[in-house]
Scaffold this motif. Structure first.
Motif, PDB file in Angstrom:
ATOM      1  N   GLY A  99      43.698  27.397  36.252  1.00  0.00           N
ATOM      2  CA  GLY A  99      44.261  26.158  35.708  1.00  0.00           C
ATOM      3  C   GLY A  99      43.664  24.910  36.340  1.00  0.00           C
ATOM      4  O   GLY A  99      43.692  23.826  35.754  1.00  0.00           O
ATOM      5  N   MET A 100      43.142  25.029  37.561  1.00  0.00           N
ATOM      6  CA  MET A 100      42.509  23.879  38.232  1.00  0.00           C
ATOM      7  C   MET A 100      41.079  23.684  37.744  1.00  0.00           C
ATOM      8  O   MET A 100      40.372  22.797  38.217  1.00  0.00           O
ATOM      9  CB  MET A 100      42.481  24.100  39.752  1.00  0.00           C
ATOM     10  N   GLY A 101      40.630  24.537  36.840  1.00  0.00           N
ATOM     11  CA  GLY A 101      39.302  24.372  36.261  1.00  0.00           C
ATOM     12  C   GLY A 101      38.179  24.949  37.106  1.00  0.00           C
ATOM     13  O   GLY A 101      37.006  24.659  36.888  1.00  0.00           O
ATOM     14  N   LYS A 102      38.536  25.785  38.057  1.00  0.00           N
ATOM     15  CA  LYS A 102      37.499  26.375  38.901  1.00  0.00           C
ATOM     16  C   LYS A 102      36.859  27.571  38.191  1.00  0.00           C
ATOM     17  O   LYS A 102      37.499  28.233  37.384  1.00  0.00           O
ATOM     18  CB  LYS A 102      38.103  26.850  40.223  1.00  0.00           C
ATOM     19  N   THR A 103      35.626  27.845  38.539  1.00  0.00           N
ATOM     20  CA  THR A 103      35.006  29.085  38.095  1.00  0.00           C
ATOM     21  C   THR A 103      35.504  30.176  39.024  1.00  0.00           C
ATOM     22  O   THR A 103      35.353  30.084  40.244  1.00  0.00           O
ATOM     23  CB  THR A 103      33.470  28.974  38.168  1.00  0.00           C
ATOM     24  N   GLU A 104      36.127  31.188  38.436  1.00  0.00           N
ATOM     25  CA  GLU A 104      36.818  32.175  39.248  1.00  0.00           C
ATOM     26  C   GLU A 104      36.167  33.561  39.123  1.00  0.00           C
ATOM     27  O   GLU A 104      36.009  34.086  38.026  1.00  0.00           O
ATOM     28  CB  GLU A 104      38.285  32.236  38.814  1.00  0.00           C
ATOM     29  N   ILE A 105      35.821  34.119  40.271  1.00  0.00           N
ATOM     30  CA  ILE A 105      35.282  35.472  40.331  1.00  0.00           C
ATOM     31  C   ILE A 105      36.355  36.337  40.982  1.00  0.00           C
ATOM     32  O   ILE A 105      36.795  36.038  42.092  1.00  0.00           O
ATOM     33  CB  ILE A 105      34.000  35.509  41.194  1.00  0.00           C
ATOM     34  N   VAL A 106      36.800  37.382  40.298  1.00  0.00           N
ATOM     35  CA  VAL A 106      37.863  38.241  40.827  1.00  0.00           C
ATOM     36  C   VAL A 106      37.320  39.651  41.036  1.00  0.00           C
ATOM     37  O   VAL A 106      36.588  40.167  40.194  1.00  0.00           O
ATOM     38  CB  VAL A 106      39.077  38.283  39.856  1.00  0.00           C
ATOM     39  N   ILE A 107      37.659  40.255  42.155  1.00  0.00           N
ATOM     40  CA  ILE A 107      37.351  41.675  42.356  1.00  0.00           C
ATOM     41  C   ILE A 107      38.669  42.426  42.311  1.00  0.00           C
ATOM     42  O   ILE A 107      39.582  42.129  43.090  1.00  0.00           O
ATOM     43  CB  ILE A 107      36.653  41.922  43.708  1.00  0.00           C
ATOM     44  N   ASP A 108      38.802  43.362  41.400  1.00  0.00           N
ATOM     45  CA  ASP A 108      40.049  44.119  41.264  1.00  0.00           C
ATOM     46  C   ASP A 108      39.755  45.413  40.525  1.00  0.00           C
ATOM     47  O   ASP A 108      39.132  45.409  39.473  1.00  0.00           O
ATOM     48  CB  ASP A 108      41.081  43.284  40.491  1.00  0.00           C
ATOM     49  N   LEU A 109      40.227  46.527  41.068  1.00  0.00           N
ATOM     50  CA  LEU A 109      39.962  47.828  40.451  1.00  0.00           C
ATOM     51  C   LEU A 109      40.791  48.079  39.189  1.00  0.00           C
ATOM     52  O   LEU A 109      40.493  49.005  38.440  1.00  0.00           O
ATOM     53  CB  LEU A 109      40.205  48.951  41.472  1.00  0.00           C
ATOM     54  N   ASN A 110      41.802  47.259  38.971  1.00  0.00           N
ATOM     55  CA  ASN A 110      42.611  47.445  37.770  1.00  0.00           C
ATOM     56  C   ASN A 110      42.222  46.403  36.721  1.00  0.00           C
ATOM     57  O   ASN A 110      42.572  45.235  36.835  1.00  0.00           O
ATOM     58  CB  ASN A 110      44.096  47.299  38.130  1.00  0.00           C
ATOM     59  N   PRO A 111      41.505  46.838  35.660  1.00  0.00           N
ATOM     60  CA  PRO A 111      41.037  45.863  34.670  1.00  0.00           C
ATOM     61  C   PRO A 111      42.182  45.245  33.874  1.00  0.00           C
ATOM     62  O   PRO A 111      41.991  44.229  33.212  1.00  0.00           O
ATOM     63  CB  PRO A 111      40.114  46.693  33.765  1.00  0.00           C
ATOM     64  N   LEU A 112      43.373  45.864  33.918  1.00  0.00           N
ATOM     65  CA  LEU A 112      44.511  45.354  33.143  1.00  0.00           C
ATOM     66  C   LEU A 112      45.368  44.377  33.934  1.00  0.00           C
ATOM     67  O   LEU A 112      46.268  43.751  33.384  1.00  0.00           O
ATOM     68  CB  LEU A 112      45.390  46.523  32.652  1.00  0.00           C
ATOM     69  N   SER A 113      45.116  44.265  35.218  1.00  0.00           N
ATOM     70  CA  SER A 113      45.872  43.338  36.048  1.00  0.00           C
ATOM     71  C   SER A 113      45.567  41.904  35.592  1.00  0.00           C
ATOM     72  O   SER A 113      44.488  41.617  35.080  1.00  0.00           O
ATOM     73  CB  SER A 113      45.471  43.537  37.506  1.00  0.00           C
TER      74      SER A 113
END
Ligand code: ATP
Ligand code: MG
Length: 258
Positions: free
Chosen positions: A184-198
């Motif tokens: 929401g702050m307009g940042k480019t966000e890279i997420v690492i998470d093993l659950n693709p549905l999270s």
């Protein structure tokens, strides 16, 4: 029963885990989280998160699938293009990949910032010190002089000259609310998470569905390889990456095995 079955329960140092064990990575991950809890780095809740991750990793085949590698390459390009990239650290990240995060920060010239769901001054300091012992030079998060809008718990606390000011943030194993608020702050966000549905990978610009212990060294490898690439080439890599395809491919692998 093979000798292997007794490995996880009583291993004192990670060198005692045989590297040829068929579940080596999982044993290593569990061991590091247990040590993290013992050393006041990881919250007990982090063990539950680890358990969930472990189940997804088992179904993924405990390997970096091709679309995760694409995401890791796109993440490297984003970090290299950024004016102010920040890598966020929580108790699981600090326990699992402290040196690897310090190396990545170095290679892409990013800040490291500690950010905890269960924040106490002691745990913040323990984690910052742990990161320094693993090669981090400057660790942010202790000032907590700014707030992420639309987030009312401890996780809103950030450093004004860290995550608050960042244009690109890497947030591994992040909870959904905070991932959404950062987006929401307009940042480019890279997420690492093993659950693709999270929710966290669902809102990310670059969802990396991979175990963090494989993902971070691979992002670093890509960043090293792209160090001399010009801006045009980096932008192409960013544009070629398709987040929907990556999320769908990971879900397909988990549900159907291919
Ligand atoms: P929500 O849907 O609200 O985000 P959650 O089940 O995802 O809930 P969290 O505690 O927010 O719970 O997130 C933990 C996440 O971290 C899980 O999705 C889990 O798969 C992931 N995870 C745990 N260990 C690892 C790891 N080593 N590498 C990558 N992801 C991991
Ligand atoms: Mg989640």
């Amino acid at each position: 029963m093979s000798d292997y079955d007794t490995v996880s329960a009583d291993v004192e140092h990670e060198e005692e885990i045989p590297e040829d064990h068929p579940r080596y990575q999982d044993l290593l991950t569990r061991h590091r989280i247990e040590k993290g809890v013992e050393n006041g780095i990881t919250h007990l809740q982090g063990m539950h998160a680890e358990g969930r991750g472990s189940a997804f990793d088992y179904l993924l085949g405990e390997e970096t699938i091709p679309t995760a590698d694409d995401a890791e390459r796109a993440a490297a390009a984003h970090l290299l293009l950024a004016d102010h990239p920040v890598l966020s650290i929580n108790g699981n990240v600090a326990a699992l990949v402290p040196g690897e995060m310090a190396t990545l920060a170095d290679v892409v010239d990013a800040d490291l910032e500690v950010n905890l769901f269960n924040r106490t001054p002691e745990r913040m300091e323990t984690i910052a010190e742990h990161l320094r012992e693993h090669g981090a030079t400057d660790v942010k998060g202790l000032e907590a002089d700014a707030r992420i809008p639309n987030l009312d718990h401890q996780r809103a606390k950030v450093d004004e000259d860290g995550i608050y000011a960042a244009d690109v943030v890497l947030v591994p194993l992040e909870d959904g609310d905070r991932a959404e608020a950062l987006e929401g702050m307009g940042k480019t966000e890279i997420v690492i998470d093993l659950n693709p549905l999270s929710r966290s990978p669902q809102v990310a610009d670059v969802p990396i569905v991979d175990n963090i212990i494989r993902a971070i060294p691979n992002v670093t490898d890509h960043a090293r390889e792209l160090a001399d690439a010009d801006e045009k080439r980096l932008r192409e890599i960013v544009d070629e990456f398709d987040r929907e395809t990556a999320l769908e491919a990971a879900e397909e692998r988990i549900r159907n095995g291919f």
